[in-house]
Every structure is written in C-alpha cells, then in structure tokens.
Design an enzyme around this catalytic site. Sequence first.
Site, short mmCIF file in Angstrom:
data_model
loop_
_atom_site.label_atom_id
_atom_site.label_comp_id
_atom_site.label_asym_id
_atom_site.label_seq_id
_atom_site.Cartn_x
_atom_site.Cartn_y
_atom_site.Cartn_z
N PRO A 239 0.69 -1.05 0.18
CG PRO A 239 -1.06 -1.33 1.94
CD PRO A 239 0.20 -2.30 1.30
N GLY B 296 3.34 0.93 -4.61
CA GLY B 296 3.51 1.35 -6.07
C GLY B 296 4.54 0.34 -6.72
CB SER B 297 6.43 0.75 -9.27
OG SER B 297 5.47 0.20 -10.23
CD1 TRP C 297 -2.67 -2.80 -5.60
CD2 TRP C 297 -5.10 -3.79 -7.14
NE1 TRP C 297 -3.99 -2.51 -5.60
CE2 TRP C 297 -5.04 -2.54 -6.48
CE3 TRP C 297 -6.03 -4.60 -7.25
CZ2 TRP C 297 -6.52 -2.40 -6.51
CZ3 TRP C 297 -7.20 -4.49 -8.20
CH2 TRP C 297 -7.79 -3.35 -7.71
CB ILE C 298 -1.38 -10.40 -3.69
CG1 ILE C 298 -0.92 -9.58 -2.69
CG2 ILE C 298 -1.03 -12.05 -3.50
CD1 ILE C 298 0.28 -8.31 -3.56
CG HIS D 253 -19.29 -3.91 -31.87
ND1 HIS D 253 -17.63 -4.30 -31.82
CD2 HIS D 253 -20.24 -5.42 -31.61
CE1 HIS D 253 -17.36 -5.59 -32.35
NE2 HIS D 253 -18.55 -6.34 -31.87
N GLY E 114 -22.93 1.77 -31.11
CA GLY E 114 -24.00 1.99 -29.37
C GLY E 114 -24.17 0.51 -29.18
CD GLU F 153 3.85 -8.97 -13.44
OE1 GLU F 153 4.87 -9.82 -13.36
OE2 GLU F 153 3.00 -9.25 -13.32
#
Length: 392
Positions: free
Chosen positions: A129, A132-133, A163-164, A347, A349, A372
């Site tokens: 937390p 980050g990187s 974020w595991i 596509h 709408g 990653e």
Amino acid sequence: MTTEAGLDADEQAIVETVREFVDRDVRPVVRDLEHDNVYPEALIEQMKRLGIFGLAVPEPYGEVRVSAPCYALVTEELARGWMSLAGAMGGHTVVAKLLSDYGTEEQKQKYLPRMATGELRATMALTEPGGGSDLQAMRTVAAPAGGDGDTSAGYVLNGTKTWISNARRAGLVAVLCKTDPDADPPHRGISVLLVEKGPGFTVSRDLPKLGYKGVESCELSFDDCRVPESALLGGVEGQGFAQMMRGLEIGRIQVAARATGVARAAFDDALRYAQERESFGVPIWKHQSVGNHLAEMGTKLTAARQLLLHAARTYDSGQRSDMEAGMAKLFCSETAMEVALTAVRVHGGYGYSTEFDVERYFRDAPLMIVGEGTNEIQRDVVARQLIARGGL
C-alpha cells in the site's frame, strides 16, 4: 518443422490444444461468469488437466517445459478467451521460474512437482500500500527469529502486501521483503521468502475492480508470521531484488501476451461485426472510416505480437531481457487499450452493451497498462537500458 514463431510440432500442438479449449469451453460461458464475478473453478480444473500450470516447470519436476514463445502464445490464447484465465497462471509461472532458476534442490523437490500439476498454486507478493512500483522502499520486514542475526529458528515476518492475484487459492506465496533494513544500497537487503499459509498470515480482503473479474486480487497481512529458515529462496539473503527482477522479465512478457490476447479478441469481434452489420446498403467495413479503423487495428496487433515474440526469444537466449520485456509490455498493453476502444467504436451503441463482449475487453485492457509495473515504469526501464546499451 517449425512455425513462424519458432515453435516445433509439439509446441504448436500445445497452442492449438489451448485454442480449442478456449473456443469450445471458455467463450460459450465467459460472459455469464464474468458478469457474475464468479471464480471459474471448472475452467481452472480443465487448465490443470491440460498441463497449463506446468508449462514453466522443467524436468524432472514437471513433464513439459516449453519455450518462452510457446508460453507467450498459450497465454495469448487464454486471454483471447478470458483475460482472467491467463491471470490465474501468471504469478504461478513467475514463482515456478524463481524456483527453477534460484531455488535450492530441497525447495525444488518440495514445490515444483505439485506446482506442475496445479495441485499447488503459487503467486508472488511484491506491491505494498502506497508503494506501487518502488520495490526498494518496501516496509515488509523479515527479522531473525533468534535475534542477533540468528536465523536458525527462521524469520518473523511483518508487513502488508496489496493487489495480490490468486491470493486466496494460492498455497505458496513468494514474498519480497527486507531481511536487512539497514543495507546500503537498499536492494542488497532484500530477499524472497517462500511463505505457506499459517498463523500470522491473513488474506484480509478482496479488492473491487473495474475488470479482471472472477479471479481475486487481495491484501495480505503478515503479523509476526513465523517462517522457517529453509523458506529463504536460494538459501542466501540479499539476492531477492535481482531474483525478482529476472522473474519479472517473464512476468512482463506474460502480461504483454495477455494484452495481445485481449487485443486479438477485440479485433476479431470488430472484424466480424464490420462484415455483418450494414448501413446505407453496404457492410460498414466498406465505409472508409470503419475500414481505416480495421486497418490500424490489424497493423498494430501484428506489430504487438512480433514484439512479444522478440522479447520471448530474447528471454530464452539467456540474455538480459528487461528492455525487451519492458518494450513488449508497454507496446502490447497500449495497443490492447487502443484496439479495445476502437472495437467499441466499430460496434457503435452495441459496443456499450453488456450483451456484447467488447465492453469486457475495454474493462480488462487497462489492467495490463498498470499491472506488473506501470507503463510509466516500463518507459523508465527502456530509457535506462537504451543508454546503458548505447542504443538499440
């Protein structure tokens, strides 16, 4: 005989088997599973039977270790069906590579055979937390359980990871942590511990997500979690940062392959729709604006796959491939985001409707941009390597 990607007949058969699995068993059910955010238990079991979780495990611990290009194409096929399925084996592969390249013989024998069959699922825990990187700034610490540097009684692990992926169903977690918080430079004090679930190890909550449904992403808490000395990857402290950076090379190739799979699914759907849908009396692809979209999508998707395969081949050569993996992850993920958005445009709408799959591709694609190692970090890695290598 080899294919354009350099695969032999056996590897090509593996890719084709996975492609058939995706078309037969995944695509017919994925929309309902994804919208209900249901863990794909039956599909994961089929992946185990197909040997997908063992593709990175060498003999004698596994049966079929494939080349990095083959692994990338298998990942692409899975992501073409549902990106979450490719995510379910991403961290598992990185841990398998870490064990294969750096593990002690005892660690390899203990984990790799069960990982090859999928009986044991593994994941890695890097992000914290607020961290980050910036992995060197981590706060998760493993202190000697015996005090005064005595690790004979193991380690006491404290900290939080976030974020595991696959955290609830993984029986083994490769945790990046500090075993020497005072080391200078900081990376020399970082190690990888192979942690199994037990007292002091809590999977605290599942994080809500825009996409990447069905597979959980969790927060992990370590509160005086005792880990044996034998859990230290390779048996030597202070090598975890370099070990994990090498592991992340295949991890980033895997994410690039996921992105390519999502882009391919979006392109295929757009191409088909553009031929079926008519306006002003002709299929919409004949209108220049739509035709130009298809041309751009097809060109960038082709370039993305070639860059992906280039990174995979470089990885297999044994050379340092952080720049190549970073380039592939950067370009393939940005391409996936662009192609997914363009597929929505084609596509019209209907692209905004949950009755069409393109809205899912558009929600899944951003993960590869920020996961990653964010693409901002990838640009930094690439730039540094361009300077260090004197250019391309």
